[in-house]
Write an enzyme that holds these catalytic residues in place. Sequence first.
Site, mmCIF file in Angstrom:
data_model
loop_
_atom_site.group_PDB
_atom_site.id
_atom_site.type_symbol
_atom_site.label_atom_id
_atom_site.label_comp_id
_atom_site.label_asym_id
_atom_site.label_seq_id
_atom_site.Cartn_x
_atom_site.Cartn_y
_atom_site.Cartn_z
ATOM 1 C CE LYS A 44 -4.549 -1.395 1.583
ATOM 2 N NZ LYS A 44 -5.627 -1.244 2.540
ATOM 3 C CE LYS A 85 -6.318 -8.550 -2.030
ATOM 4 N NZ LYS A 85 -6.482 -7.974 -0.703
ATOM 5 C CE LYS A 112 -13.297 -3.735 0.525
ATOM 6 N NZ LYS A 112 -12.322 -4.373 1.231
HETATM 7 P P1 TYM Z 1 -10.719 -6.501 3.556
HETATM 8 O O1 TYM Z 1 -11.791 -5.503 3.813
HETATM 9 O O2 TYM Z 1 -9.664 -6.151 2.565
HETATM 10 O O3 TYM Z 1 -11.356 -7.870 3.115
HETATM 11 C C1 TYM Z 1 -12.384 -8.483 3.855
HETATM 12 C C2 TYM Z 1 -12.191 -9.986 3.862
HETATM 13 O O4 TYM Z 1 -12.193 -10.479 2.522
HETATM 14 C C3 TYM Z 1 -11.005 -11.266 2.303
HETATM 15 N N1 TYM Z 1 -10.583 -11.084 0.904
HETATM 16 C C4 TYM Z 1 -10.349 -12.083 0.054
HETATM 17 N N2 TYM Z 1 -10.427 -13.419 0.216
HETATM 18 C C5 TYM Z 1 -10.124 -14.177 -0.869
HETATM 19 N N3 TYM Z 1 -9.774 -13.655 -2.066
HETATM 20 C C6 TYM Z 1 -9.686 -12.322 -2.264
HETATM 21 N N4 TYM Z 1 -9.355 -11.830 -3.450
HETATM 22 C C7 TYM Z 1 -9.988 -11.475 -1.163
HETATM 23 N N5 TYM Z 1 -10.011 -10.125 -1.007
HETATM 24 C C8 TYM Z 1 -10.377 -9.913 0.266
HETATM 25 C C9 TYM Z 1 -9.981 -10.697 3.280
HETATM 26 O O5 TYM Z 1 -8.954 -11.617 3.544
HETATM 27 C C10 TYM Z 1 -10.843 -10.408 4.477
HETATM 28 O O6 TYM Z 1 -11.027 -11.581 5.240
HETATM 29 N N6 TYM Z 1 -7.723 -5.889 7.535
HETATM 30 C C11 TYM Z 1 -8.923 -6.526 7.035
HETATM 31 C C12 TYM Z 1 -10.171 -6.111 7.808
HETATM 32 C C13 TYM Z 1 -10.057 -6.321 9.277
HETATM 33 C C14 TYM Z 1 -10.180 -7.567 9.951
HETATM 34 C C15 TYM Z 1 -10.056 -7.241 11.330
HETATM 35 C C16 TYM Z 1 -10.382 -8.878 9.529
HETATM 36 C C17 TYM Z 1 -9.872 -5.353 10.224
HETATM 37 N N7 TYM Z 1 -9.876 -5.902 11.438
HETATM 38 C C18 TYM Z 1 -10.113 -8.248 12.306
HETATM 39 C C19 TYM Z 1 -10.443 -9.879 10.500
HETATM 40 C C20 TYM Z 1 -10.307 -9.568 11.861
HETATM 41 C C21 TYM Z 1 -9.141 -6.141 5.587
HETATM 42 O O7 TYM Z 1 -8.625 -5.151 5.123
HETATM 43 O O8 TYM Z 1 -10.037 -6.936 4.932
#
Ligand code: TYM
Length: 333
Positions: free
Chosen positions: A115, A197, A200
């Site tokens: 990032k 990956k 979004k």
């Molecule tokens: P975020 O918002 O980027 O994504 C949310 C969840 O979706 C999963 N994910 C994917 N899984 C498979 N293939 C993909 N292409 C893909 N893109 C996204 C992510 O692994 C995630 O599980 N830091 C985290 C949010 C967060 C969080 C937490 C998660 C904040 N605090 C505590 C678990 C526990 C994030 O940015 O996810």
Amino acid sequence: MDHNKKIIFSGVQPSGSLTIGNYLGALKNFGKLQADYNCYYCVVDMHTLTVRQNPEILKERSYQVLALYLACGLDPEKNVLFIQSHVPCHAELSWILGCYTYMGELQRMTQFKDKSARHADNINAGLFTYPVLMAADILLYKTDMVPIGVDQKQHLELARNIAERFNNIYGDTFVIPEPYIPKQSAKIMSLQEPDKKMSKSDTNVNNFVLILDSQDVILKKFKKAVTDSGCEIVYDEINKPGISNLINIYASVKDISREDVVKEFEGSRYGDFKVAVGTAVAEALAPIQSKYNDFIADKAYLDSLLKRNAEIAGENARKTLKEVYEKVGFIVF
Ligand code: TYM
């Protein structure tokens, strides 16, 4: 809450419209786990500020994530669905944990490296300390298990290290959380560039499929998906990343194994396979989209749910925070 059940926490950032990566890697599993665990599913709005956001759009997206949680089948009576900024304990614990996290640990986080390369004009302190806030999210609820995609595994490992470090100094305080990473949808890849990956925040809309894309658009995007040389539908991540990604998507949507997919499409052409995957995804998302439209139209209901759940989450989080404050030596009444 049933005190005999183990605890799950997970979160999704309202930083863009959610993709099928988010759905298959996370949301779909949230639904599967709700019967057997006490689950907290959070809309982690505070995390999004590490990248500039438009305030009005951010607000709307937070509602959208909540409506999608509900549309994906999360029962609001059985799960605590809430917004991170509604529970100030997250920020409070994050400060404490930051004092038990080393700069070197944060510098090693691959998401920080990625990032900061992508947003070179805004490498802010929040982007750097982001994994500490994520550790606070998880540890506040004495979480046993965290359903995530594989991209979040490194952050979870850091949360475990911070928890262990704290426990070693002050005695048992935090539960050491385990990751729950689905095998076939741990990392859904971009449709045009299957070596990266699906995200979004990607600038090329053909790289991702949104949960809310129309049926036509979904099919079009899959028809355009990059495949590989050769013509066989076999699973080979190294030499056939495009086809392997489509196999993973189809397998996860249909809840079958990769081997079953390969068997089902033996002898089929790439073009036909792409249409079949697109159709399966569109069919799986149709009922979710229709429920989503109902939920998002009822902001009064969403608000009442958020207020109630902020109290439930806040009450439990406050207990842990109080314990932590006592252990580090703050005066607590
Ligand atoms: P975020 O918002 O980027 O994504 C949310 C969840 O979706 C999963 N994910 C994917 N899984 C498979 N293939 C993909 N292409 C893909 N893109 C996204 C992510 O692994 C995630 O599980 N830091 C985290 C949010 C967060 C969080 C937490 C998660 C904040 N605090 C505590 C678990 C526990 C994030 O940015 O996810």
